[in-house]
Motif scaffolding. Structure first.
Motif, PDB file in Angstrom:
ATOM      1  N   ILE A 187     -49.979  -6.005  39.247  1.00  0.00           N
ATOM      2  CA  ILE A 187     -49.511  -4.720  38.691  1.00  0.00           C
ATOM      3  C   ILE A 187     -48.301  -4.179  39.466  1.00  0.00           C
ATOM      4  O   ILE A 187     -47.251  -3.924  38.857  1.00  0.00           O
ATOM      5  N   PRO A 188     -48.399  -4.012  40.817  1.00  0.00           N
ATOM      6  CA  PRO A 188     -47.190  -3.547  41.523  1.00  0.00           C
ATOM      7  C   PRO A 188     -46.047  -4.544  41.451  1.00  0.00           C
ATOM      8  O   PRO A 188     -44.876  -4.146  41.360  1.00  0.00           O
ATOM      9  N   VAL A 189     -46.381  -5.842  41.467  1.00  0.00           N
ATOM     10  CA  VAL A 189     -45.334  -6.872  41.387  1.00  0.00           C
ATOM     11  C   VAL A 189     -44.578  -6.714  40.064  1.00  0.00           C
ATOM     12  O   VAL A 189     -43.339  -6.684  40.031  1.00  0.00           O
ATOM     13  N   ARG A 190     -45.335  -6.599  38.970  1.00  0.00           N
ATOM     14  CA  ARG A 190     -44.715  -6.430  37.651  1.00  0.00           C
ATOM     15  C   ARG A 190     -43.882  -5.149  37.590  1.00  0.00           C
ATOM     16  O   ARG A 190     -42.749  -5.153  37.088  1.00  0.00           O
ATOM     17  N   ASN A 191     -44.441  -4.051  38.109  1.00  0.00           N
ATOM     18  CA  ASN A 191     -43.735  -2.772  38.006  1.00  0.00           C
ATOM     19  C   ASN A 191     -42.402  -2.760  38.755  1.00  0.00           C
ATOM     20  O   ASN A 191     -41.453  -2.114  38.317  1.00  0.00           O
ATOM     21  N   VAL A 192     -42.347  -3.501  39.858  1.00  0.00           N
ATOM     22  CA  VAL A 192     -41.075  -3.572  40.598  1.00  0.00           C
ATOM     23  C   VAL A 192     -40.120  -4.553  39.922  1.00  0.00           C
ATOM     24  O   VAL A 192     -38.972  -4.217  39.626  1.00  0.00           O
ATOM     25  N   LEU A 193     -40.617  -5.767  39.633  1.00  0.00           N
ATOM     26  CA  LEU A 193     -39.730  -6.828  39.127  1.00  0.00           C
ATOM     27  C   LEU A 193     -39.298  -6.613  37.676  1.00  0.00           C
ATOM     28  O   LEU A 193     -38.271  -7.149  37.249  1.00  0.00           O
ATOM     29  N   ALA A 194     -40.083  -5.854  36.913  1.00  0.00           N
ATOM     30  CA  ALA A 194     -39.703  -5.598  35.521  1.00  0.00           C
ATOM     31  C   ALA A 194     -38.812  -4.365  35.412  1.00  0.00           C
ATOM     32  O   ALA A 194     -38.338  -4.033  34.323  1.00  0.00           O
ATOM     33  N   THR A 221     -26.751  -7.949  37.934  1.00  0.00           N
ATOM     34  CA  THR A 221     -25.858  -8.713  38.812  1.00  0.00           C
ATOM     35  C   THR A 221     -24.396  -8.376  38.457  1.00  0.00           C
ATOM     36  O   THR A 221     -24.130  -7.684  37.461  1.00  0.00           O
ATOM     37  N   SER A 222     -23.497  -8.898  39.244  1.00  0.00           N
ATOM     38  CA  SER A 222     -22.079  -8.656  38.961  1.00  0.00           C
ATOM     39  C   SER A 222     -21.549  -9.670  37.952  1.00  0.00           C
ATOM     40  O   SER A 222     -20.373  -9.655  37.591  1.00  0.00           O
ATOM     41  N   TRP A 223     -22.417 -10.586  37.485  1.00  0.00           N
ATOM     42  CA  TRP A 223     -21.994 -11.586  36.495  1.00  0.00           C
ATOM     43  C   TRP A 223     -21.728 -10.902  35.156  1.00  0.00           C
ATOM     44  O   TRP A 223     -22.357  -9.894  34.826  1.00  0.00           O
ATOM     45  N   ASP A 224     -20.867 -11.512  34.395  1.00  0.00           N
ATOM     46  CA  ASP A 224     -20.505 -10.943  33.091  1.00  0.00           C
ATOM     47  C   ASP A 224     -21.515 -11.421  32.035  1.00  0.00           C
ATOM     48  O   ASP A 224     -21.242 -12.322  31.254  1.00  0.00           O
ATOM     49  N   VAL A 225     -22.705 -10.814  32.046  1.00  0.00           N
ATOM     50  CA  VAL A 225     -23.773 -11.237  31.133  1.00  0.00           C
ATOM     51  C   VAL A 225     -24.080 -10.084  30.179  1.00  0.00           C
ATOM     52  O   VAL A 225     -24.318  -8.961  30.625  1.00  0.00           O
ATOM     53  N   THR A 226     -24.081 -10.374  28.863  1.00  0.00           N
ATOM     54  CA  THR A 226     -24.420  -9.325  27.892  1.00  0.00           C
ATOM     55  C   THR A 226     -25.918  -9.346  27.634  1.00  0.00           C
ATOM     56  O   THR A 226     -26.614 -10.295  28.034  1.00  0.00           O
ATOM     57  N   ILE A 227     -26.396  -8.337  26.928  1.00  0.00           N
ATOM     58  CA  ILE A 227     -27.832  -8.287  26.633  1.00  0.00           C
ATOM     59  C   ILE A 227     -28.252  -9.457  25.741  1.00  0.00           C
ATOM     60  O   ILE A 227     -29.343 -10.007  25.874  1.00  0.00           O
ATOM     61  N   TRP A 228     -27.323  -9.877  24.847  1.00  0.00           N
ATOM     62  CA  TRP A 228     -27.653 -10.998  23.954  1.00  0.00           C
ATOM     63  C   TRP A 228     -27.767 -12.305  24.722  1.00  0.00           C
ATOM     64  O   TRP A 228     -28.605 -13.147  24.407  1.00  0.00           O
ATOM     65  N   ASP A 229     -26.920 -12.474  25.752  1.00  0.00           N
ATOM     66  CA  ASP A 229     -27.058 -13.674  26.607  1.00  0.00           C
ATOM     67  C   ASP A 229     -28.450 -13.689  27.217  1.00  0.00           C
ATOM     68  O   ASP A 229     -29.134 -14.711  27.243  1.00  0.00           O
ATOM     69  N   SER A 230     -28.852 -12.529  27.715  1.00  0.00           N
ATOM     70  CA  SER A 230     -30.143 -12.419  28.374  1.00  0.00           C
ATOM     71  C   SER A 230     -31.297 -12.691  27.405  1.00  0.00           C
ATOM     72  O   SER A 230     -32.269 -13.363  27.757  1.00  0.00           O
ATOM     73  N   ILE A 231     -31.172 -12.145  26.200  1.00  0.00           N
ATOM     74  CA  ILE A 231     -32.248 -12.324  25.209  1.00  0.00           C
ATOM     75  C   ILE A 231     -32.380 -13.810  24.840  1.00  0.00           C
ATOM     76  O   ILE A 231     -33.495 -14.343  24.754  1.00  0.00           O
ATOM     77  N   GLU A 234     -27.279  -6.600  45.229  1.00  0.00           N
ATOM     78  CA  GLU A 234     -26.832  -7.702  44.377  1.00  0.00           C
ATOM     79  C   GLU A 234     -27.729  -8.943  44.492  1.00  0.00           C
ATOM     80  O   GLU A 234     -28.120  -9.533  43.483  1.00  0.00           O
ATOM     81  N   ILE A 235     -28.090  -9.300  45.719  1.00  0.00           N
ATOM     82  CA  ILE A 235     -28.877 -10.530  45.917  1.00  0.00           C
ATOM     83  C   ILE A 235     -30.240 -10.414  45.224  1.00  0.00           C
ATOM     84  O   ILE A 235     -30.729 -11.367  44.600  1.00  0.00           O
ATOM     85  N   ALA A 236     -30.839  -9.209  45.301  1.00  0.00           N
ATOM     86  CA  ALA A 236     -32.137  -8.996  44.635  1.00  0.00           C
ATOM     87  C   ALA A 236     -31.959  -9.077  43.120  1.00  0.00           C
ATOM     88  O   ALA A 236     -32.786  -9.668  42.420  1.00  0.00           O
ATOM     89  N   GLN A 237     -30.856  -8.509  42.614  1.00  0.00           N
ATOM     90  CA  GLN A 237     -30.609  -8.543  41.167  1.00  0.00           C
ATOM     91  C   GLN A 237     -30.478  -9.975  40.659  1.00  0.00           C
ATOM     92  O   GLN A 237     -30.932 -10.301  39.562  1.00  0.00           O
ATOM     93  N   ARG A 238     -29.866 -10.843  41.463  1.00  0.00           N
ATOM     94  CA  ARG A 238     -29.706 -12.239  41.046  1.00  0.00           C
ATOM     95  C   ARG A 238     -31.070 -12.934  40.943  1.00  0.00           C
ATOM     96  O   ARG A 238     -31.293 -13.742  40.052  1.00  0.00           O
ATOM     97  N   ILE A 239     -31.963 -12.569  41.874  1.00  0.00           N
ATOM     98  CA  ILE A 239     -33.316 -13.150  41.806  1.00  0.00           C
ATOM     99  C   ILE A 239     -34.038 -12.615  40.564  1.00  0.00           C
ATOM    100  O   ILE A 239     -34.650 -13.370  39.810  1.00  0.00           O
ATOM    101  N   PHE A 240     -33.923 -11.303  40.338  1.00  0.00           N
ATOM    102  CA  PHE A 240     -34.581 -10.693  39.166  1.00  0.00           C
ATOM    103  C   PHE A 240     -34.104 -11.342  37.870  1.00  0.00           C
ATOM    104  O   PHE A 240     -34.864 -11.475  36.920  1.00  0.00           O
ATOM    105  N   PHE A 241     -32.818 -11.705  37.838  1.00  0.00           N
ATOM    106  CA  PHE A 241     -32.237 -12.250  36.614  1.00  0.00           C
ATOM    107  C   PHE A 241     -32.948 -13.538  36.186  1.00  0.00           C
ATOM    108  O   PHE A 241     -33.144 -13.783  34.995  1.00  0.00           O
ATOM    109  N   PHE A 242     -33.358 -14.351  37.174  1.00  0.00           N
ATOM    110  CA  PHE A 242     -33.978 -15.638  36.845  1.00  0.00           C
ATOM    111  C   PHE A 242     -35.498 -15.532  36.678  1.00  0.00           C
ATOM    112  O   PHE A 242     -36.130 -16.484  36.233  1.00  0.00           O
TER     113      PHE A 242
END
Lengths: 256, 243
Positions: B156-163, B203-213, B174-182
Motif C-alpha cells: 500500500i505505501p509502496v503503491r501510493n508513493v510510486l504511483a 523525467t527530462s525526456w521528451d515523452v508525451t502521454i501517448w508514448d507512455s500509454i 530526476e533520477i527517481a523520476q527515471r526509475i518511476f518511468f520504467f
C-alpha cells in the motif's frame, strides 16, 4: 497489569506462528511512517515549503505523528474497531459479565503488536531529524512531556468512538472518518489558512504533533494556545468517559 | 463512505497546499489548481479502480477454497476482470459520481473538465488492468507465503508513493523520476490523473502521454504473461489442504 502482560505474550506468540507475515507487517507499518518524510522531501525538493518550517523541522513533526499514533495504536486505538465488532455481533456481554472494568478489559484485548513498528518508524524518523537539527537533550524531555496530552486526546477520541458504536450499533464509517480527520495533525498550525487556523488553534489535534514538535525543535511555544487546546482536550476526555458509562447502561445486546 | 472521506481529505490537502503555493507559483509542473485537482483525483480514481482480488485469492489459497475458482468453467483471470468491471461500474454510480458532483459543486464544473478526454479513457482502462494485476500478484504470493496480509500492507505505501498518489512524481529528483518511468505503478494513478489535468511529464525526456500509454499497454502484455506463469507455478504446487 499481570493479565495484560499475559495477553500481550499470548498475542506475540500467536503472531510468531507466521514469522514471514509478521516480518512483512513490521516492514509495512515501518514503511507507512516513511511516507510522511518522503512527502516532505519531495515537496522541498521542488523549492516549495510550508511557511515557518524547514524541511527537517517538518520531518520531525511527521516523526512525532508516527510516535504518538504508534503508542495509541499499540495500546488503545483498537477500541474503535473492537467495540464495533463486539456490539454488532452481540458479544459485548462476554466482557461485561467479568469482574473487571469493561473498558479496561477491552483495552487489554485491543493490544496491537503491529503498531510497535509504527512507533519504531517514528523514533527512527525523529532520530534522523534530531541529528540534522542538533536537538538538545533537555528538549527531548520536554517533548516527552508534551506528547502526553496528545495521547490523552487520542484516548478520549477512541473511547468516544467506542461509545458511539455501543449507542448506535452500526456506524461503519466512523473509524475511516476519524483516521482522515487525524490527517490534519500531520501538518503544523502554520500550514492552514487564516480561517482554518482559527478553528485548528482551538482543536486538540495540535496536541498530537504541533506542540510536541515545537518542543522538540526548541521553538517558542504559544502557552495560551496550548492551555486552550489542553482545556478542550480535558473537556473531551470527561465527555468521552461519561458517554462510555451511559452507553454501557443503555446497551441491550440486540446487536445488528 | 467515499464521499465523506473524499471531502475530509480534500479539505486537509486544500488547506496545506494553500499555504505552500504563493500566488502564481508552480512546482514540479503543477500550479495551485493542478495540485488541488491531483488531490481530488487521487481519491476518485482509486475508488474507481479498487478491487479486493488480493484478499479473495489470498483467502482462497490460505483456507483451501481455491478449488471453487478452479472448478468453474471459466478462466480465473477472465472471471476477475468481469467481476471487477461489474463491481466498479456500480461503484462509479453510487460512489464516484456523487463525490464528483459534490466536488464539482464546490470547485466548479470547468475546474473538473478533463483536458485530454481520449487519453483519459485509454489510461483509465490501463489503470483498471494494472490495479487488478497488482491485486492478483499480491493474492498469488499466498502460494509461497501462505499468510500474506503483511505483504499486502507493504504494497500500500509502496503503491501510493510510486504511483504518484502521495505527491506527483515530478516533485521527485530526476533520477527517481527515471526509475518511476520504467516501473508499472505510474499507470495506476499518475498517467490517468495527468491525462485529466493535461500536464503529463516525467523525467527530462521528451515523452508525451501517448508514448507512455503505448508503453503501458506493451508492458501490460508482459505482466499478464508473468502472472499466468506465476499462477501455473502456484497451482502445480498447490495441495488445497488449507491451514
Amino acid at each position: 497489569m499481570t493479565t495484560w502482560w499475559q495477553y500481550i505474550k499470548i498475542r506475540c506468540m500467536e503472531r510468531l506462528q507466521y514469522p514471514k507475515d509478521l516480518t512483512f507487517f513490521t516492514i509495512a507499518f515501518f514503511l507507512v511512517q516513511l511516507t510522511g518524510p518522503v512527502f516532505v522531501l519531495a515537496l522541498y525538493n521542488t523549492g516549495a515549503s510550508i511557511p515557518g518550517w524547514t524541511q527537517w523541522e517538518l520531518i520531525s513533526l511527521q516523526g512525532m505523528f508516527s510516535i504518538t499514533t504508534g503508542i495509541a495504536g499499540t495500546l488503545y486505538w483498537g477500541l474503535v474497531h473492537q467495540a464495533s465488532s463486539l456490539v454488532r455481533d452481540g458479544r459485548l456481554e462476554l466482557f461485561r459479565i467479568r469482574p473487571v472494568n469493561t473498558l479496561w478489559l477491552l483495552t487489554m484485548h485491543v493490544f496491537n503488536e503491529e503498531e510497535i513498528a509504527s512507533l519504531l518508524g517514528g523514533i527512527t524518523v525523529l532520530g534522523v531529524a534530531a541529528t540534522q537539527l542538533n536537538v538538545a537533550s533537555q528538549h527531548l524531555l520536554l517533548t516527552a512531556a508534551y506528547i502526553i496530552p496528545g495521547l490523552l486526546f487520542l484516548l478520549a477520541v477512541a473511547v468516544l468512538a467506542a461509545s458511539l458504536h455501543v449507542y448506535f450499533i452500526k456506524v461503519p464509517m466512523l473509524a475511516a472518518i476519524l483516521t482522515d480527520i487525524l490527517d490534519f495533525s500531520k501538518f503544523p498550525r502554520e500550514a492552514f489558512s487564516l480561517v482554518n487556523k482559527t478553528i485548528i488553534s482551538l482543536s486538540p489535534l495540535l496536541l498530537i504533533t504541533h506542540y510536541p514538535a515545537k518542543a522538540f525543535i526548541g521553538a517558542p511555544i504559544d502557552t495560551n494556545g496550548f492551555l486552550i487546546t489542553l482545556t478542550v482536550c480535558l473537556a473531551l476526555t470527561t465527555t468521552a468517559f461519561t458517554a462510555w458509562h451511559h452507553a454501557l447502561e443503555s446497551y441491550d445486546g440486540a446487536h445488528g | 463512505m467515499t464521499i465523506i472521506t473524499t471531502l475530509v481529505t480534500t479539505a486537509v490537502m486544500y488547506a496545506v497546499w494553500s499555504s505552500v503555493y504563493d500566488a502564481g507559483a508552480s512546482y514540479g509542473n503543477y500550479d495551485f489548481n493542478a495540485i488541488i485537482l491531483h488531490s481530488v483525483l487521487s481519491m476518485l480514481i482509486l475508488s474507481l479502480m479498487w478491487d479486493d482480488w488480493d484478499q479473495r485469492l489470498s483467502n482462497a489459497i490460505y483456507e483451501g477454497g481455491l478449488f471453487k475458482y478452479i472448478l468453474r468453467p471459466v478462466n480465473l483471470f477472465a472471471y476477475a476482470i468481469w467481476w471487477k468491471a461489474g463491481s466498479r461500474a456500480f461503484a462509479a454510480i453510487i460512489e464516484t459520481l456523487p463525490s464528483f458532483l459534490i466536488l464539482a459543486a464546490i470547485f466548479g464544473f470547468d475546474f473538473l473538465t478533463p483536458a485530454q478526454p481520449v487519453a483519459l479513457v485509454a489510461s483509465l482502462i490501463l489503470a483498471f488492468f494494472y490495479y487488478l494485476a497488482l491485486s492478483i500478484f499480491i493474492g498469488l504470493t499466498a502460494f509461497w507465503l501462505k499468510k500474506n496480509d503483511g505483504f499486502k500492507w507493504v504494497m500500500i505505501p509502496v503503491r501510493n508513493v510510486l504511483a504518484g498518489v502521495l505527491i506527483p512524481l515530478t516533485f521527485f529528483p530526476e533520477i527517481a523520476q527515471r526509475i518511476f518511468f520504467f516501473l508499472p505503478f505510474q499507470y495506476i494513478y499518475y498517467v490517468p490523473s495527468t491525462a485529466y489535468i493535461g500536464n503529463y511529464s516525467l523525467t527530462s525526456w521528451d515523452v508525451t502521454i501517448w508514448d507512455s500509454i503505448i508503453i503501458g499497454y506493451a508492458e501490460l502484455v508482459i505482466i499478464g504473461a508473468l502472472l499466468i506463469y506465476a499462477w501455473q507455478q502456484g497451482i502445480d504446487n498447490y495441495e488445497g489442504v488449507g491451514v
